[in-house]
Design an enzyme around this catalytic site. Structure first.
Site, PDB file in Angstrom:
ATOM      1  N   SER A 198      39.334  34.814  42.930  1.00  0.00           N
ATOM      2  CA  SER A 198      39.601  35.554  41.689  1.00  0.00           C
ATOM      3  C   SER A 198      38.743  36.802  41.602  1.00  0.00           C
ATOM      4  O   SER A 198      39.120  37.788  40.969  1.00  0.00           O
ATOM      5  CB  SER A 198      39.308  34.671  40.469  1.00  0.00           C
ATOM      6  OG  SER A 198      40.256  33.649  40.332  1.00  0.00           O
ATOM      7  N   HIS A 223      36.827  34.666  32.308  1.00  0.00           N
ATOM      8  CA  HIS A 223      37.374  34.956  33.627  1.00  0.00           C
ATOM      9  C   HIS A 223      38.008  36.348  33.672  1.00  0.00           C
ATOM     10  O   HIS A 223      37.757  37.144  34.597  1.00  0.00           O
ATOM     11  CB  HIS A 223      38.401  33.878  33.991  1.00  0.00           C
ATOM     12  CG  HIS A 223      38.924  33.939  35.377  1.00  0.00           C
ATOM     13  ND1 HIS A 223      39.974  34.763  35.753  1.00  0.00           N
ATOM     14  CD2 HIS A 223      38.571  33.272  36.507  1.00  0.00           C
ATOM     15  CE1 HIS A 223      40.227  34.600  37.035  1.00  0.00           C
ATOM     16  NE2 HIS A 223      39.394  33.695  37.522  1.00  0.00           N
ATOM     17  N   ASN A 263      41.329  28.879  45.765  1.00  0.00           N
ATOM     18  CA  ASN A 263      39.952  28.463  46.065  1.00  0.00           C
ATOM     19  C   ASN A 263      39.845  27.053  46.634  1.00  0.00           C
ATOM     20  O   ASN A 263      38.796  26.428  46.527  1.00  0.00           O
ATOM     21  CB  ASN A 263      39.101  28.540  44.792  1.00  0.00           C
ATOM     22  CG  ASN A 263      39.007  29.941  44.249  1.00  0.00           C
ATOM     23  OD1 ASN A 263      39.128  30.916  44.982  1.00  0.00           O
ATOM     24  ND2 ASN A 263      38.789  30.049  42.940  1.00  0.00           N
ATOM     25  N   ASP A 308      45.537  37.571  32.908  1.00  0.00           N
ATOM     26  CA  ASP A 308      44.385  36.686  33.081  1.00  0.00           C
ATOM     27  C   ASP A 308      44.098  35.973  31.758  1.00  0.00           C
ATOM     28  O   ASP A 308      45.017  35.723  30.974  1.00  0.00           O
ATOM     29  CB  ASP A 308      43.175  37.505  33.544  1.00  0.00           C
ATOM     30  CG  ASP A 308      42.280  36.735  34.501  1.00  0.00           C
ATOM     31  OD1 ASP A 308      41.582  35.822  34.019  1.00  0.00           O
ATOM     32  OD2 ASP A 308      42.279  37.032  35.705  1.00  0.00           O
TER      33      ASP A 308
END
Length: 536
Positions: free
Chosen positions: A465, A289, A384, A250
């Site tokens: 996510s 994130h 998304n 990530d």
């Protein structure tokens, strides 16, 4: 000469060259750059267990006919052990075992267990792949490109391009006019595919302007932790993920966050070419994130509410995508190599790039397959961009793709999912194409999810996510609460895990797998219950 010697022919040399030529022409048409950074996928038939590829592909297609998640639960442990024996004795009992397991052949584990080839050790897999790639990397056309790039940068040429062993690929910069040489020289015999080193963006993070009362009413934990049964697992089995390591690829992680202190077991950072950034010795997160995802996997209750599914598990975190700079496929592929070498039990990738076409790069297919071969499920966010869209690697055939649900158990409007079609690919046996399959596989809470934020803060965020880490954490809980790590062979383990999680899901949409929920919403308490009942 045939592409695969001593095995079933995958694709003719002429067809394979035509396939690679199409890829090169697409790269040249889609970019005006004089120099392209490309990832070359080597054709490594001996390092890929083609029987496994065919077996799993067919099993996944059969699953699409299931009308209930329970249809895909794994067979009982004793049946799995019998089915996986190389030399099954003749007799009524053995025949009955095979017939019973065949009746339940919608589970991945049952199909994989009946394979006859022994799995390779991780070290042997790595060395075999790198040795097999070496002739292609040392070919004249590749070495000329390395020398040209070195001259452009006024430094000595690297003897080898940057290689990624799990995907059987390597990175090289080539002039636009030089790309056709890949198919016009002897180097073409070793090439399976050519792909641009795509730019990957950090998935957008959105904080809801107003939290529903039903979300705020959760004072003990984040609502998703309760919804998937994690709190109940802690109480019923006394397990919170201890001894399990989760690979997180990530934007990095803030290891100083009070919910994450002492839980980051390993750290790495990779640049856009997939090279390890050695000067980066301290875990950090320039975006936030990755910290949010880490919190959902292993976070504690430092803020007064539990935020992590498996708070006693550990994280092996790699920074493969960063803020405004984004990331690349090379960074992610390097991260997969590193995570597997760290001995993680599951990998979480809440990242990807939108793909409008039906085909997906086989680089991720190889990398994820090799992770499965050593017992590591690869959990991915499906994307998304909404219904009938998907992102890579989330939409890969072998990825354990996750969609997002809200606190009412509705599918999030932004959550992706679609039918994928692989029409052409030297990676898959010709007789299995076109290969049609559906994504996501499962869904999990992904709306107004409370988790960690950098600098000791907490945030509610929306996104697939946020859903994927719930599933990665659930894998950690499942492994800590059962004997799966001890009693299931490594090459069967990831399939047993995925069968248990999908087979125990709470069905919310159409009968069977659909584009919104997959097989349904994650229920880790039920998954562990089924695991215990089936002897795991």
């Amino acid at each position: 000469m045939p592409f695969v010697r001593g095995r079933k022919l995958l694709i003719r040399d002429s067809d394979r060259r035509a396939y690679v030529r199409e890829q090169i022409e697409l790269i040249r048409r889609s970019s005006d750059e004089d120099v392209h950074e490309v990832i070359i996928k080597a054709g490594l038939p001996d390092s890929h267990d083609q029987q496994l590829v065919t077996t799993v592909a067919r099993a996944l297609q059969r699953r699409s006919l299931s009308t209930s998640p329970r249809d895909v639960l794994p067979i009982r442990r004793e049946l799995l052990e019998e089915a996986s024996k190389r030399d099954i004795p003749k007799g009524r009992r053995a025949l009955a075992v095979l017939k019973r397991s065949q009746l339940e052949d919608q589970s991945l584990a049952a199909q994989v267990a009946r394979r006859t080839e022994r799995p390779q050790a991780l070290r042997n897999m790595r060395e075999h792949t790198l040795n097999a790639m070496r002739p292609l990397m040392q070919s004249a056309v590749i070495q000329d490109s390395l020398a040209t790039e070195a001259g452009r940068r006024r430094r000595p040429a690297d003897p080898q391009p940057r290689a990624f062993w799990t995907s059987g690929s390597f990175l090289v910069r080539m002039k636009d006019k030089e790309l056709p040489k890949l198919i016009d020289t002897d180097a073409a015999d070793g090439i399976e595919g050519v792909y641009l080193n795509r730019k990957l963006l950090v998935p957008p993070m959105v904080t809801p302007k107003q939290l529903p009362q039903s979300v705020e009413d959760n004072k003990v934990s984040a609502w998703g932790i309760r919804m998937i049964g994690a709190l109940a697992v802690w109480g019923a089995f006394g397990c919170r993920g201890r001894g399990i390591k989760v690979g997180l690829l990530d934007t990095g992680v803030d290891a100083t966050h009070p919910d994450l202190v002492g839980k980051i077991a390993a750290w790495a950072e990779f640049d856009a070419k997939g090279e390890r950034v050695l000067k980066s010795t301290t875990p950090h997160d320039p975006d936030g994130h990755g910290t949010h995802c880490a919190g959902t996997i292993v976070g504690g209750n430092a803020g007064g509410r539990w935020i992590g599914v498996a708070p006693e598990a550990e994280i092996a975190a790699a920074l493969v995508i960063s803020g405004a700079k984004g990331g690349t496929d090379a960074q992610v592929l390097a991260g997969i190599d590193w995570a597997i070498e760290q001995g993680v039990d599951v990998i979480n990738m809440s990242l990807g790039g939108l793909i409008w076409g039906p085909d997906v790069p086989s680089t991720y297919t190889s990398a994820i397959l090799n992770a499965l071969r050593v017992g590591i499920p690869v959990v991915t966010a499906i994307g998304n961009e909404g219904s009938q869209t998907s992102g890579s690697p989330g939409n890969d055939l072998f990825a354990f793709a996750v969609g997002a649900t809200d606190y009412r158990s509705w599918a999030a409007g932004f959550s992706g999912g679609r039918t994928q079609v692989i029409r052409k690919s030297p990676f898959f046996p010709g007789g299995s194409l076109p290969l049609v399959y559906s994504k996501p596989d499962i869904s999990a809470p992904g709306v107004a999810v409370l988790s960690a934020a950098p600098n000791g803060d907490w945030r509610h965020l929306n996104g697939t996510s946020m859903a994927a880490p719930h599933v990665a954490g659930a894998v950690a809980l499942l492994l800590s609460a059962t004997d799966i790590k001890d009693v299931v062979k490594p090459h069967e383990r990831a399939f047993v895990i995925q069968d248990l999680l999908t087979g125990s899901a709470e069905e919310l949409g159409e009968a069977g797998q659909d584009h919104r929920f997959g097989f349904g919403r994650l229920d880790v308490l039920r998954a562990i219950g089924f695991a215990k009942d089936l002897g795991y």
